[in-house]
Each structure stands twice: as C-alpha cells, then as structure tokens.
Design an enzyme around this catalytic site. Structure first.
Site, PDB file in Angstrom:
ATOM      1  N   ASP A 402       0.821  -1.202   0.000  1.00 33.45           N
ATOM      2  CA  ASP A 402       0.000   0.000   0.000  1.00 33.45           C
ATOM      3  C   ASP A 402       0.859   1.258   0.000  1.00 33.45           C
ATOM      4  O   ASP A 402       1.934   1.301   0.597  1.00 33.45           O
ATOM      5  CB  ASP A 402      -0.890  -0.018   1.245  1.00 33.45           C
ATOM      6  CG  ASP A 402      -1.758   1.211   1.370  1.00 33.45           C
ATOM      7  OD1 ASP A 402      -2.617   1.409   0.497  1.00 33.45           O
ATOM      8  OD2 ASP A 402      -1.569   1.981   2.332  1.00 33.45           O
ATOM      9  N   GLU A 455       1.058  -0.484  -5.144  1.00 34.39           N
ATOM     10  CA  GLU A 455       0.132   0.616  -5.401  1.00 34.39           C
ATOM     11  C   GLU A 455       0.993   1.872  -5.456  1.00 34.39           C
ATOM     12  O   GLU A 455       1.256   2.511  -4.437  1.00 34.39           O
ATOM     13  CB  GLU A 455      -0.919   0.731  -4.297  1.00 34.39           C
ATOM     14  CG  GLU A 455      -1.960   1.797  -4.609  1.00 34.39           C
ATOM     15  CD  GLU A 455      -2.492   2.518  -3.387  1.00 34.39           C
ATOM     16  OE1 GLU A 455      -3.528   3.191  -3.520  1.00 34.39           O
ATOM     17  OE2 GLU A 455      -1.878   2.429  -2.314  1.00 34.39           O
TER      18      GLU A 455
END
Length: 720
Positions: A402, A455
């Site tokens: 993330d 990401e």
C-alpha cells in the site's frame, strides 16, 4: 550471616534494575554458592535441588527478597514458596535459566539481517532446559528496564524483569507460561519514571479492540496449509483478483449483523470466488489494527492476523480453503505508516525507535500517522522479515504494498519547507527505496512462486523491474493512470465521449512499461465517489449496459485484473465497512446479469491464451480501430504465443447500434462471437452477429462486416 541489602537489591525491589540476572538466581559469592529470589509478598522460600538437597533462604527484605547459601551451585532446582497461610507451592525460578538467544542470533539481529527474527523476538512456547514455558524477546535499546507482564505473573512488572543482550535485545524464559496467555511489555524509558505498557511488535495474536494485550500463540498447533496453485503469479498466467474486506463482504443477520468468522468465511468465500472464476483473492489488511474504520491500513500488529474474525489457527484454515479451491491469496501489506496509539510502536522504548524523531520525516500529514525509520537496520529487518513471515507461516501467495508513493518521496503531500532532503539534496527517500528493493529481492529469492504488487500512483520508473537493473523489484504495479482515465471516460454522457477519445487510447502508450494490474479497487467506491455502477450515465438500461461494456473493456485490455467486492454485481450504493454488501440486489435480473457477465469474462480470460498470455508484452496487442472518435468505437487484437492464438475485441461506447461496421482482421474464414455484453442472459438487448460471421476476402486482406451492439463489447476468435 545476613546478606546486606545493597543498592542493587533496592533496584530489584524498586523495579528499575537493568540486568536482574546479574543479581537474582544462582551465583557464587565469595566462593560460596548462593541463590537470590524476589517473590513479592512471599513469607517463606526454600530451594530444592534435583538431587534432593534443600536449603531455606532468608528473607532480607519484607518486599519479598530472599537470599541464602545453598549446598550446590547446580542450576537444576525449584523453589518452594509460601504466601500467607496457604500451603507452600513449588515453582520454577526464571532467573536460573540460560539465555535463549544464540550468539549468531545476536549478530544477525544486530546487523539487521535476521530474516527469521520472528522466530526469536516475540513470544515462543518451548521446552527450555527440560522445562515448558515461553521465551519472550523484544527490541528496546534505549530502555532502562524491560519486564514482561501478563496472566502468568499478575501483570506485575517486578516479577519477570528481562535481561538485555547485544544491541538492546531483551529476553527472558518464563517457566509455566503457555499458549493463550495474554501479555505486554512494561518498559521504563531513558527519560520516564512511570513505565510504558506496550503490546509486542512481534506478537502473533492480540486481543480484540478496544483491548490491546498480545496473546501467546504456539505455531506448532497451526494447521497444515495446502500450497497455492503452481504458476498462478507468472506474467503469462491469467490473474483476476477479487479484492475483499472480510468485515463487510457478508455479515450474519441472525447475530446482530456481526462479522463472519474466519471459519464461516472459509465455508462461503472461497467457493464463491472460485465459482466466479477469479484466480486470486486480495484481502484488505488483516494485520491487527485498533480502528475498524481504518480498514486495516493503520496496523499495530504486523505479525498478527486480526482477532476480529478468530484465531491464527482459524485464519490458516481460511487460507487453506482458498488454496483447496485453486485460488491464490494476496494480502494487502502496509509498511508505509503506523498509528500513534499508546500501546503500539510509537515511542516504543521511550524514544522514537521505529519512527523518525523529526515530524518532517516521521509523520504523515494526510493520515496523521507515523512513518517508519527505514534507514534503521533493525526497523528494516522488522519490516522485511514480516513480509517473509506471511509467506512462510501462512503460505500467502503475494503481497500488495500500500501507498508506495508515500514511501518513495520525502516531500510526499508536504508543503514547501516541510520536508528534509536526502543526503544529495533530492526528494527521493533513499532508505525506503533500499528497503523496497531488499523486500522484493528477498521475497522472490526465497519464495519464487509468490509475487508482489505496488500501489504506486506516480510515474516512478521501473517499479516492476528487477532491483539489479535499477528497478524497485515488484512483480506488478497497479495502473492508476488507466483507472483514472477510463473511469473519467465511462462517466461521460455518450454524446460527449468523442471529445475524450484519448482517455481510452492513452493507456496503450505506456501499457508495457511496467507489468500492470488494472485496479477497480476499494479506493474507487468510498469517500463520496459512489460505486462503480453509480458512475454510469443515462437511464437505468444505459447504466447497466455501460457497466457491462466497461467490464468487457477492462477484461480485454492488456494487464491483470482487480475488482473490489460488490462490483461484480453492480452494487449501487457506496461501500461501507460496517455493512454487508447488498446481496439482495441479485434478486433483480439486471444485477444478476452483471454477475453472470463477470463470471463469464473471468472464464474467457482464463481459457483463451490470447486474452492473458502476453499481458505484459507489446506483441500481445494491436490496434484495429483507434481513430473513430465520432462513433466512439474501438477495436483491437489480443495475441498469444501461438501465431493462431488471436482474439478480436470491438467496443461501441454509444447507445447507437453500428451495423455493417467493417474492419480488417488477420485471418480469413469464419470468426466465432464468443462473447457479447449485450446478450440477453446479461440483461442486454441481444443484438449481435448470430454467434458467427464470415470474413470477406478483399484486395486489402480479410475484412469483417460486424454488428456492434449499443454500449457493448464483443469478442471474436477465428475458427480453427
């Protein structure tokens, strides 16, 4: 002769002795073997050796400090202690045991290269010197004293003060402690008089919020997990990911809308994912976290699957169930930041240990969370080993990292003058880059069947290229640009789409710079954005036609696929973490049709090599119609490695049917229409090409004269 109560003894009683093993336990004093014991509140203590010899210790302080000469300097003894008028009890003396950490452990932990450090730090049930108990270890280099407190010692920090070894690694073996016991570390920092009470950074389990104690787990009791399907993460494999938040996929309406447990999810979720044709499931972060509404993105226990849904044993059963259904498991993994909850990593030993001390480096302004000090070798070891832990302990098949951009840039979301440049004066976070490269190198080196996904929302180069050629080393990168461009396009009223034709074509200019995943993730259905279906323009018929066309476009576009739960049946409202998905919508044929369409797209994507085999190679794609903006028509070929492996995709993004739409194709003969998003079974108008069409031979090659349904996509393959 009565022993003098020294300053060292007072430090033991006061609970601030930095090395209690130096005073307590068996010692030789002036040539005589002695044993010193601190048992708060005890009235009488004796020492009983394995050979039957026994000696009574003298109480030298009313707080419970005992000392006395013994007939042997052997370490194999037990204590016979009496409190009040109760009968004496026989107990072990934790200060008679030798250390658990080896010299090699201390060397590797000190240099930050102990990649199985989770086998040493944390809580580990074991038999040590013939006695059952739990070994505890924690990193707190700036602490003046560290104790482990828990169910086994009345949460009294005086009873199990730890020994410090190496560069601030504290350890103790606690006899008779066991799996299931709750515990924390009581830490006196360099500037604190009152102790801090901290959860274990390496805990394998924790209490359910709002309680925050760590829980001892015996890994030997975890079930054997079936391995993930071989080759599922390869670049030439079909990868279609179903992204899931376990707390809101489905709830139990018969128990006050409570969460499903890991065991209940294991019965329901894997067969659903497999039946829908997805190859992988991606779980929003399941590492322990104190705040439900963070969705797991503010973890306090990186090594502990959240207890919201059950035990580590139960979580292992869920992973096993996915694997037995042929589904790979990807975990959302959050090394980018952590919350400043008092029981967590913040100011862990009374200093900025895991985070940067300077807020311009150590705090995220967007999330008001803390940033790891990636340049500290022990912190980097903590993070990298955690990634390997999930792959080794729970047989996870991949990790999606993330907020990578927030780690890469020192000025991420910071005002001018609000950040500290690197040593070269630049904005790149060199320590984070080093950590990410090391993480990826270790993952792929040790678990070649696994993968990693980033990401990463900027144009950082070579994200999914190996570290040894200057890349970050990820297996895949989320294509955030594709997602933003195409969602913007599909949200336009069809009459205006011709003016935004480039939103569809632009992605192909860079489609093969990285190994891309096309994400329609949870981030696109929260914070007022509505659902994917909610973005669709037009009346109800057009909205359903648009979403069917958009999914067809996504599955036929180069790149692996990711769809957040609920999107597969066109959830109408925005996702809410504290509610179940709106499964009742499947009672309506339009929603059921979208679900069937996604299922069939998944199966087509998996079974046709041309749809996935060259997802990351330019040779797998060729535009056929790219410039018909007025009609909002696009057509392209997807190719596999076999020269005969070809698919033709044609999209019509207007509500006007296109009849007699001619386009060249590489092969003459018959072409089968293997998919049509306007099919009646999906809720469409059933306009198409009758399942088959014959190519015309012209001076310019083979040409198809197609019917393009309104707001729809079709897929054709040449007949063998």
């Amino acid at each position: 002769m009565t022993e003098v109560v020294t300053a060292e003894a007072h430090a033991i009683i006061g609970g601030y002795h930095a090395d209690p093993f130096r005073y307590l336990g068996p010692h030789v004093d002036h040539g005589q073997p002695v044993v010193r014991v601190y048992l708060p509140g005890a009235r009488q203590v004796s020492v009983r050796f394995a050979d039957g010899q026994q000696a009574e210790l003298k109480r030298i302080h009313d707080a419970g400090l005992f000392s006395g000469q013994v007939p042997s300097n052997a370490r194999d003894y037990r204590l016979l202690a009496q409190w009040g008028k109760a009968d004496p009890v026989e107990i072990e003396d934790p200060y008679r045991f030798a250390p658990v950490f080896s010299d090699l452990d201390l060397y590797l932990m000190g240099e930050g290269t102990h990649l199985q450090i989770y086998e040493r730090l944390g809580a580990h049930p074991m038999v040590h010197e013939g006695v059952s108990g739990v070994a505890f270890g924690v990193f707190a280099p700036n602490a003046r004293r560290v104790s482990v407190v828990g169910d086994f010692n009345f949460w009294d920090g005086r009873r199990h003060a730890m020994r410090v070894r190496g560069n601030g690694f504290w350890e103790i073996f606690v006899p008779d402690a066991k799996a299931g016991d709750k515990y924390k570390y009581e830490i006196i920092g360099p500037h604190q008089s009152a102790p801090l009470l901290k959860s274990d950074p390496y805990a394998f389990s924790a209490e359910i919020r709002p309680l925050t104690a760590s829980v001892v787990v015996d890994p030997a009791t975890l079930p054997q997990i079936a391995p993930g399907p071989a080759g599922i993460n390869r670049l030439d494999a079909p990868i279609s990911i179903y992204e899931v938040h376990l707390g809101s996929w489905r709830r139990n309406p018969y128990l006050a809308n409570s969460w499903l447990t890991y065991r209940e999810l294991a019965e329901q979720l894997p067969p659903y994912v497999a039946e829908m044709g997805f190859t992988h499931v991606e779980l929003l972060p399941i590492a322990e976290h104190p705040f439900d509404a963070s969705w797991g993105y503010q973890p306090t226990g990186l090594y502990a699957p959240t207890s919201r849904f059950g035990s580590p044993h139960d979580f292992a059963m869920l992973v096993d169930a996915f694997h037995r259904h042929g589904v790979g498991v990807i975990l959302d993994w959050v090394p980018g930041h952590f919350p400043d909850d008092a029981h967590g990593l913040a100011q862990f030993d009374g200093t900025a240990l895991y985070e940067h001390a300077n807020a311009m480096q150590g705090r995220h302004l967007d999330w008001n969370t803390l940033i790891y000090n990636f340049g500290r070798r022990e912190v980097q070891n903590f993070i990298v080993a955690n990634a390997l832990f999930w792959l080794e302990r729970y047989k996870i098949d991949g990790l999606r990292v993330d907020a990578v951009a927030s780690m890469l840039y020192l000025d991420y979301s910071r005002p001018e003058g609000g950040w500290i440049p690197n040593k070269y004066g630049g904005r790149e976070n060199l320590e984070a880059i080093d950590m990410l490269r090391r993480f990826n190198t270790e993952v792929f080196g040790r678990f070649p069947n696994a993968t990693t996904m980033a990401e990463e929302s900027t144009a950082w180069p070579l994200v999914s290229r190996p570290a040894d050629v200057g890349g970050l080393g990820f297996g895949y990168k989320w294509n955030m640009g594709w997602m933003h461009d195409t969602l913007r396009y599909i949200a336009k009223d069809p009459i205006y789409r011709k003016h935004h034709h480039g939103d569809v074509t632009f992605g192909m200019l860079y489609a093969f710079f990285e190994n891309f995943v096309l994400p329609l993730s949870h981030d696109e259905v929260v914070h007022g954005k509505g659902s994917i279906f909610g973005r669709m323009p037009g009346d109800r018929w057009q909205r359903f036609a648009n979403i069917r066309a958009y999914y067809t476009f996504m599955f036929a576009h180069p790149g692996k696929k990711l769809l957040f739960m609920g999107g597969e049946f066109a959830q109408e409202r925005e996702w809410a973490h504290d509610h179940s998905l709106d499964w009742h919508l499947l009672e309506q044929k339009e929603h059921a049709g979208v679900k069937d369409l996604v299922r069939d797209l998944n199966r087509l994507y998996k079974t046709l090599p041309a749809m996935h085999q060259l997802d990351a190679e330019p040779g797998g794609f060729e535009w056929i119609v790219v410039d018909d903006a007025d009609a909002s028509v696009f057509a392209w070929l997807r190719r596999g490695r076999d020269p005969g492996s070809v698919c033709l995709i044609a999209m019509n993004f207007t509500p006007a049917p296109r009849e007699n739409y001619r386009m060249r194709v590489p092969f003459g003969g018959g072409w089968r229409e293997v998919f049509n998003s306007d099919a009646e079974i999906y809720g469409g108008g059933n306009l198409g090409n009758g399942g088959r069409i014959q190519a015309e031979d012209t001076d310019h090659g083979a040409v198809l004269n197609l019917v393009l349904p309104p707001l729809a996509g079709i897929i054709l393959v040449p007949e063998a």
